[in-house]
Design an enzyme around this catalytic site. Structure first.
Site, PDB file in Angstrom:
ATOM      1  N   TYR A 169      33.080  44.288  39.692  1.00 16.68           N
ATOM      2  CA  TYR A 169      32.768  45.504  40.433  1.00 16.68           C
ATOM      3  C   TYR A 169      33.846  45.980  41.394  1.00 16.68           C
ATOM      4  O   TYR A 169      34.143  47.167  41.465  1.00 16.68           O
ATOM      5  CB  TYR A 169      31.463  45.288  41.221  1.00 16.68           C
ATOM      6  CG  TYR A 169      31.092  46.422  42.144  1.00 16.68           C
ATOM      7  CD1 TYR A 169      30.770  47.678  41.632  1.00 16.68           C
ATOM      8  CD2 TYR A 169      31.058  46.247  43.525  1.00 16.68           C
ATOM      9  CE1 TYR A 169      30.425  48.726  42.479  1.00 16.68           C
ATOM     10  CE2 TYR A 169      30.713  47.282  44.374  1.00 16.68           C
ATOM     11  CZ  TYR A 169      30.400  48.517  43.848  1.00 16.68           C
ATOM     12  OH  TYR A 169      30.067  49.557  44.675  1.00 16.68           O
ATOM     13  N   CYS A 212      38.381  45.118  51.987  1.00 15.70           N
ATOM     14  CA  CYS A 212      39.434  46.085  52.221  1.00 15.70           C
ATOM     15  C   CYS A 212      40.515  46.015  51.156  1.00 15.70           C
ATOM     16  O   CYS A 212      40.479  45.213  50.233  1.00 15.70           O
ATOM     17  CB  CYS A 212      40.061  45.868  53.592  1.00 15.70           C
ATOM     18  SG  CYS A 212      40.631  44.194  53.858  1.00 15.70           S
ATOM     19  N   GLY A 228      37.356  50.309  50.461  1.00 16.18           N
ATOM     20  CA  GLY A 228      36.903  50.438  51.837  1.00 16.18           C
ATOM     21  C   GLY A 228      36.884  51.882  52.278  1.00 16.18           C
ATOM     22  O   GLY A 228      37.851  52.609  52.075  1.00 16.18           O
ATOM     23  N   ASN A 257      43.171  41.346  53.853  1.00  9.44           N
ATOM     24  CA  ASN A 257      42.052  41.479  52.928  1.00  9.44           C
ATOM     25  C   ASN A 257      41.451  40.101  52.720  1.00  9.44           C
ATOM     26  O   ASN A 257      42.136  39.179  52.281  1.00  9.44           O
ATOM     27  CB  ASN A 257      42.533  42.049  51.592  1.00  9.44           C
ATOM     28  CG  ASN A 257      41.449  42.041  50.532  1.00  9.44           C
ATOM     29  OD1 ASN A 257      40.272  42.066  50.841  1.00  9.44           O
ATOM     30  ND2 ASN A 257      41.852  42.019  49.274  1.00  9.44           N
ATOM     31  N   GLY A 258      40.166  39.943  53.045  1.00  6.26           N
ATOM     32  CA  GLY A 258      39.496  38.663  52.860  1.00  6.26           C
ATOM     33  C   GLY A 258      38.606  38.320  54.028  1.00  6.26           C
ATOM     34  O   GLY A 258      38.220  39.178  54.822  1.00  6.26           O
TER      35      GLY A 258
END
Length: 463
Positions: free
Chosen positions: A258, A11, A38, A113-114
């Protein structure tokens, strides 16, 4: 792993505190800029008076926040937002963020996030003390732990957040918004996931990537340091400190390969320049006689440019990408499913016909679409297809925020590179080395986690 061949990061987070009452709109724009992180869900929470109000749903940012929804969002000077791709927990509305917690000390909103490795242990502990859970993601557990610790400390959101985060093992970049007009930003002590600070004449914002700062008119100030907590109030940073220290810093190197957008800068390293360097190093490590170089859109384009620059082989546009299929594309038959790759990514015959082609991409995960892409290039007239990959072979599961759960799903974990080459139908196959990839990202101030390539994780003690 989803049907899509590409890896996905969990995310992106965004938060803003400004002097004008446009926080919701700014956050919307910030989330749009990070839509690549996301696509399953989006949400925004705003602070209005002593209340926190929010809206969230499954779907893209533009689908969740229609014109009608945005017109009804309360005017506010402070907001946080989130775009989600699930790695922990199902793709359901309950798992869409922000998570909202109501306690005796007030309401808080949290975005994350994670991925946290000891989430289930924390859930069991909190349930023992009567905490209920509605979702299945580790992010909800983090939010509940922060609320619980804040309540224990009599409403002290700063120390509640830091004490909670000291219990977490894994990756987290967090934003917490409280009813008393504070945003707390925290980054895990190893710095697995990015988080940065921006500023303009109206206030400050924090985001997963600098591209979101740029899109919203904020100038990059600095990255949030690993193990740092920052307090934002009334459009300015009022406090920052290192609240915990990790064993080693370990930024996920796949952010450069990426995950991040090309125009972002993470921990001092331009993502675009890193990818260009990857292509140059690939050309050094795996040269080949060929007529043209092309990248797989969009993630292979920058590395392909680097390969062409270093090798002297002309760069061409090898594919035309259909950008309008999106989530509405359906596969009513097996035959159409086989054609799905070509319908989304069609080779440009005029560029590849009669040519020896170097195809550059960022990764091969399962190998389920690589063979179709190569077959389509041959059908368009390519006489040879030499594949070059700007990351090392992906052999191991990631525990810190990508959607690979089982090593049996990874083709490089199951067969040799020579066998992969034959399976996907390439004339040759070369992956950048781990040392080559690190060299490509040498501008970063951090060390890197490369566990997905070599199984060496910074926090291996918990695996």
């Amino acid at each position: 792993m989803r049907a899509n061949e590409k890896l996905h990061e969990e995310c992106g987070v965004f938060g803003v505190s400004v002097s004008m009452e446009e926080a919701a709109g700014i956050t919307y724009n910030g989330l749009l800029a990070m839509q690549h992180r996301g696509q399953e869900g989006a949400g925004i929470a705003v602070s209005r008076g002593n209340k926190i109000l929010y809206h969230k749903d499954r779907g893209l940012v533009s689908e969740v926040f229609t014109r009608d929804v945005m017109e009804k969002m309360p005017a506010s000077r402070m907001a946080i937002g989130h775009v989600r791709y699930s790695t922990s927990g199902a793709d359901t509305l309950d798992n869409v963020q922000p998570f909202i917690n109501d306690w005796m000390t007030g309401r808080i909103a949290t975005v994350h996030n994670g991925n946290v490795r000891n989430a289930e242990e924390i859930r069991d502990h909190l349930q023992f003390f009567g905490v209920n859970f509605d979702a299945t993601s580790d992010s909800e557990i983090i939010a509940s732990l922060i609320a619980y610790k804040t309540m224990q400390l009599g409403g002290d959101i700063l120390h509640g957040a830091t004490e909670a985060c000291k219990k977490l093992v894994g990756a987290y970049s967090l934003l917490i918004m409280s009813g008393d007009h504070k945003i707390i930003a925290l980054r895990d002590p190893n710095g697995y996931r990015p988080l940065c600070l921006g500023k303009n004449e109206y206030g400050v914002c924090v985001a997963s990537e600098t591209c979101a700062l740029d899109s919203c008119g904020f100038t990059f100030v600095r990255d949030i340091e690993p193990g740092e907590v920052m307090v934002i109030e009334d459009g300015q940073v009022t406090h920052s400190e290192i609240f915990t220290v990790g064993r080693q810093e370990g930024m996920c190197i796949f952010e450069y390969v990426y995950f991040a957008r090309s125009d972002s800068v993470i921990d001092g390293q331009s993502v675009y320049e890193a990818r260009l360097n990857m292509g140059k190093i690939l050309a050094q490590e795996y040269p080949v006689e060929a007529d043209v170089v092309c990248g797989a859109p969009d993630s292979g384009l920058d590395a392909a440019a680097g390969y062409a620059m270093e090798s002297g082989i002309p760069l061409v546009t090898g594919f035309v990408k259909n950008r309008y299929i999106g989530r509405s594309f359906i596969f009513p038959s097996q035959a159409q499913r086989k054609n799905a790759v070509k319908m989304k990514l069609n080779p440009l015959r005029q560029a590849v016909e009669g040519k020896r082609v170097v195809l550059v991409d960022d990764s091969i995960v399962r190998g389920t679409t690589s063979d179709l892409i190569i077959a389509n290039l041959r059908h368009a007239g390519a006489t040879e297809v030499h594949v070059r990959i700007s990351s090392p072979p992906f052999r191991h599961s990631c525990y810190y925020g990508t959607d690979v759960a089982e090593e049996g799903q990874l083709i490089a974990n199951q067969i040799s590179i020579e066998e992969i080459c034959r399976k996907i139908g390439a004339d040759s196959l070369g992956y950048i080395s781990i040392e080559g990839l690190k060299e490509a990202c040498r501008g970063s101030r951090r060390q890197f986690c490369t566990g997905c390539f070599n199984g060496e994780y910074w926090q291996s003690k918990i695996l």
